[in-house]
Design a protein around this motif. Structure first.
Motif, PDB file in Angstrom:
ATOM      1  N   GLY A  34       3.049  -1.161   1.001  1.00  0.00           N
ATOM      2  CA  GLY A  34       4.000  -0.710   2.014  1.00  0.00           C
ATOM      3  C   GLY A  34       3.411  -0.044   3.242  1.00  0.00           C
ATOM      4  N   LEU A  50       2.179   3.834   0.513  1.00  0.00           N
ATOM      5  CA  LEU A  50       2.464   4.316  -0.834  1.00  0.00           C
ATOM      6  C   LEU A  50       1.232   4.065  -1.694  1.00  0.00           C
ATOM      7  CD1 LEU A  50       4.751   5.354  -2.805  1.00  0.00           C
ATOM      8  CD2 LEU A  50       5.113   2.948  -3.347  1.00  0.00           C
ATOM      9  N   LYS A  52       0.136   4.057  -5.496  1.00  0.00           N
ATOM     10  CA  LYS A  52       0.617   4.087  -6.880  1.00  0.00           C
ATOM     11  C   LYS A  52      -0.570   4.298  -7.806  1.00  0.00           C
ATOM     12  CE  LYS A  52       4.474   0.981  -6.061  1.00  0.00           C
ATOM     13  NZ  LYS A  52       5.117  -0.282  -6.447  1.00  0.00           N
ATOM     14  N   GLU A  95       3.093   8.436  -8.004  1.00  0.00           N
ATOM     15  CA  GLU A  95       2.753   7.898  -6.691  1.00  0.00           C
ATOM     16  C   GLU A  95       2.724   8.993  -5.629  1.00  0.00           C
ATOM     17  OE1 GLU A  95       5.861   4.954  -6.702  1.00  0.00           O
ATOM     18  OE2 GLU A  95       7.203   6.246  -5.566  1.00  0.00           O
ATOM     19  N   ASP A  97       3.722   9.178  -1.749  1.00  0.00           N
ATOM     20  CA  ASP A  97       4.482   8.460  -0.740  1.00  0.00           C
ATOM     21  C   ASP A  97       4.283   9.138   0.607  1.00  0.00           C
ATOM     22  OD1 ASP A  97       6.202   6.746   0.539  1.00  0.00           O
ATOM     23  OD2 ASP A  97       7.998   7.383  -0.542  1.00  0.00           O
ATOM     24  N   GLU A  99       5.498   8.886   4.149  1.00  0.00           N
ATOM     25  CA  GLU A  99       6.648   8.228   4.763  1.00  0.00           C
ATOM     26  C   GLU A  99       7.099   8.949   6.022  1.00  0.00           C
ATOM     27  OE1 GLU A  99      10.074   8.409   2.184  1.00  0.00           O
ATOM     28  OE2 GLU A  99       9.557  10.434   1.545  1.00  0.00           O
ATOM     29  N   HIS A 104       2.089  12.247   5.963  1.00  0.00           N
ATOM     30  CA  HIS A 104       1.618  11.065   6.679  1.00  0.00           C
ATOM     31  C   HIS A 104       0.135  11.181   7.049  1.00  0.00           C
ATOM     32  CE1 HIS A 104       2.978  14.020   9.647  1.00  0.00           C
ATOM     33  NE2 HIS A 104       2.026  13.526  10.433  1.00  0.00           N
ATOM     34  N   LYS A 147      14.297   2.204   1.773  1.00  0.00           N
ATOM     35  CA  LYS A 147      13.830   2.597   0.441  1.00  0.00           C
ATOM     36  C   LYS A 147      14.764   1.991  -0.589  1.00  0.00           C
ATOM     37  CE  LYS A 147      10.392   5.227   1.580  1.00  0.00           C
ATOM     38  NZ  LYS A 147       9.040   5.013   1.161  1.00  0.00           N
TER      39      LYS A 147
END
Length: 148
Positions: A34, A50, A52, A95, A97, A99, A104, A147
């Motif tokens: 992503g 992302l 994982k 994970e 994330d 976003e 970020h 999402k």
């Protein structure tokens, strides 16, 4: 004497296999999906993705490098305030994330301004896992994936 030597060799081999199985099972297993960067409108840009971790061991994202900028950092956003951090946890079986509106990757002093349709190469560095190279696609400035 040969039986003792053979038994000792078997014991050492079995112990070695058991140890290697334990260490590989407890290692983080990271996958990046992503990834995107909204087209920058200044000499700064943000990256989102992302990470994982399907492994049994927690890891940490410690830094990001890119030919786009010599100044790439990771930022945490809390209560509308952004601040640089030294790492982010990637939990075992969980994970991380990064976003829009949240944590970020921040690129400052861009060497060039990427356009929509370009890709930006980055390398993610972790505490335990090997670095992961990612080509981040540049999307329109307002891009925000849904999402699920």
């Amino acid at each position: 004497m040969n039986r003792r030597t053979a038994f000792a060799g078997t014991l050492v081999l079995t112990a070695g296999l058991a140890l290697s199985a334990c260490s590989s099972d407890s290692a983080p297993h990271l996958e990046v999906t992503g990834a995107f960067m909204p087209q920058p409108v200044s000499d700064m840009a943000a990256g989102f993705l992302l990470v994982k971790n399907s492994g049994d061991s927690t890891d940490r994202l410690t830094s990001v490098t890119s030919p786009l900028s010599d100044h790439v950092s990771i930022h945490e956003t809390k209560g509308q305030k952004m601040r640089m951090v030294s790492s982010f946890e990637v939990p075992a079986g969980g994970e991380l994330d990064l976003e829009r509106g949240g944590n970020h990757i921040m690129f400052t002093d861009l060497k060039q301004r990427p356009e929509r349709g370009d890709t930006v190469s980055v390398e993610l560095h972790f505490e335990k896992a090997d670095p992961i190279k990612v080509d981040i696609p540049v999307k329109e400035t307002t891009y925000n994936p849904k999402k699920s």
